[in-house]
Design a protein around this motif. Sequence first.
Motif, PDB file in Angstrom:
ATOM      1  N   GLU A   1       5.184  36.372  24.882  1.00 55.06           N
ATOM      2  CA  GLU A   1       4.068  35.238  24.876  1.00 55.06           C
ATOM      3  C   GLU A   1       4.881  33.920  24.887  1.00 55.06           C
ATOM      4  OE1 GLU A   1       6.041  36.101  21.055  1.00 55.06           O
ATOM      5  OE2 GLU A   1       5.001  37.553  22.289  1.00 55.06           O
ATOM      6  N   SER A   2       5.941  33.748  24.900  1.00 57.69           N
ATOM      7  CA  SER A   2       6.606  32.293  24.866  1.00 57.69           C
ATOM      8  C   SER A   2       7.295  32.036  26.005  1.00 57.69           C
ATOM      9  CB  SER A   2       7.784  32.159  23.660  1.00 57.69           C
ATOM     10  OG  SER A   2       8.783  33.157  23.914  1.00 57.69           O
ATOM     11  N   LEU A   3       7.173  32.895  27.143  1.00 58.49           N
ATOM     12  CA  LEU A   3       8.004  32.868  28.189  1.00 58.49           C
ATOM     13  C   LEU A   3       7.189  31.560  29.235  1.00 58.49           C
ATOM     14  CD1 LEU A   3       8.548  36.361  29.952  1.00 58.49           C
ATOM     15  CD2 LEU A   3      10.093  34.447  29.351  1.00 58.49           C
ATOM     16  N   PRO A   4       5.814  31.522  29.127  1.00 56.74           N
ATOM     17  CA  PRO A   4       5.291  30.238  29.974  1.00 56.74           C
ATOM     18  C   PRO A   4       6.055  29.198  29.579  1.00 56.74           C
ATOM     19  CG  PRO A   4       3.680  31.751  29.434  1.00 56.74           C
ATOM     20  CD  PRO A   4       4.716  32.218  28.801  1.00 56.74           C
ATOM     21  N   GLU A   5       6.104  28.873  28.198  1.00 60.15           N
ATOM     22  CA  GLU A   5       6.803  27.813  27.820  1.00 60.15           C
ATOM     23  C   GLU A   5       8.278  27.443  28.112  1.00 60.15           C
ATOM     24  OE1 GLU A   5       7.841  25.819  23.319  1.00 60.15           O
ATOM     25  OE2 GLU A   5       5.917  26.897  23.522  1.00 60.15           O
ATOM     26  N   LYS A   6       8.756  28.668  27.914  1.00 62.73           N
ATOM     27  CA  LYS A   6      10.479  28.554  28.442  1.00 62.73           C
ATOM     28  C   LYS A   6      10.742  28.252  29.714  1.00 62.73           C
ATOM     29  CE  LYS A   6      11.790  31.533  24.488  1.00 62.73           C
ATOM     30  NZ  LYS A   6      11.872  32.831  24.184  1.00 62.73           N
TER      31      LYS A   6
ATOM     32  N   SER B   1      14.385  38.178  27.360  1.00 62.22           N
ATOM     33  CA  SER B   1      12.954  38.485  27.100  1.00 62.22           C
ATOM     34  C   SER B   1      12.294  39.483  28.076  1.00 62.22           C
ATOM     35  CB  SER B   1      12.180  37.206  26.891  1.00 62.22           C
ATOM     36  OG  SER B   1      12.634  36.327  26.066  1.00 62.22           O
ATOM     37  N   ILE B   2      12.665  39.253  29.369  1.00 59.14           N
ATOM     38  CA  ILE B   2      12.098  40.101  30.267  1.00 59.14           C
ATOM     39  C   ILE B   2      12.513  41.561  30.327  1.00 59.14           C
ATOM     40  CG2 ILE B   2      11.386  40.415  32.802  1.00 59.14           C
ATOM     41  CD1 ILE B   2      11.535  37.264  32.999  1.00 59.14           C
ATOM     42  N   ILE B   3      13.878  41.530  30.231  1.00 58.63           N
ATOM     43  CA  ILE B   3      14.511  42.765  30.305  1.00 58.63           C
ATOM     44  C   ILE B   3      14.218  43.643  28.909  1.00 58.63           C
ATOM     45  CG2 ILE B   3      16.561  43.902  29.906  1.00 58.63           C
ATOM     46  CD1 ILE B   3      17.805  41.676  31.673  1.00 58.63           C
ATOM     47  N   GLU B   4      14.289  43.092  27.695  1.00 60.19           N
ATOM     48  CA  GLU B   4      13.850  43.717  26.481  1.00 60.19           C
ATOM     49  C   GLU B   4      12.459  43.600  26.149  1.00 60.19           C
ATOM     50  OE1 GLU B   4      16.403  41.351  24.000  1.00 60.19           O
ATOM     51  OE2 GLU B   4      17.858  42.125  24.886  1.00 60.19           O
ATOM     52  N   ASN B   5      11.546  43.099  27.069  1.00 62.59           N
ATOM     53  CA  ASN B   5       9.969  43.062  26.779  1.00 62.59           C
ATOM     54  C   ASN B   5       9.665  42.338  25.438  1.00 62.59           C
ATOM     55  OD1 ASN B   5       7.362  43.245  27.761  1.00 62.59           O
ATOM     56  ND2 ASN B   5       6.986  45.176  27.004  1.00 62.59           N
TER      57      ASN B   5
END
Length: 110
Positions: A88-93, A80-84
């Motif tokens: 928005e779901s990163l905090p939950e993950k 998710s970070i690499i591909e941007n």
Amino acid sequence: MESITSLEFLKDFTEGDEERINKYVGMYLSSAEENAKEFKKLMDEQRLDELRSIVHSMKPHFDFMGMKTARALAETIEASIIENTSIESLPEKVSELIAMIEQSLVELRH
């Protein structure tokens, strides 16, 4: 609650050598707790490249501790970070990964 760790891989890798198993578990315990704290801080501060780097570095540790779900989640976060994408779901993950690490610490300290 179902166990999220399994030392089967580590037992195979060390050929059942308890001293080596304890060494690898100890290394995981010492790094995982600090990294979990760092994950939250980096996420809160939106320092995503640093977060990605630490998540990436934890993947082999998850493998050694038999944490397949945590490994898969780490890969998702990293991608998710690499591909941007799905930022928005990163905090939950990240919170979910931290919870897995915290559970693993409890399991492996007993």
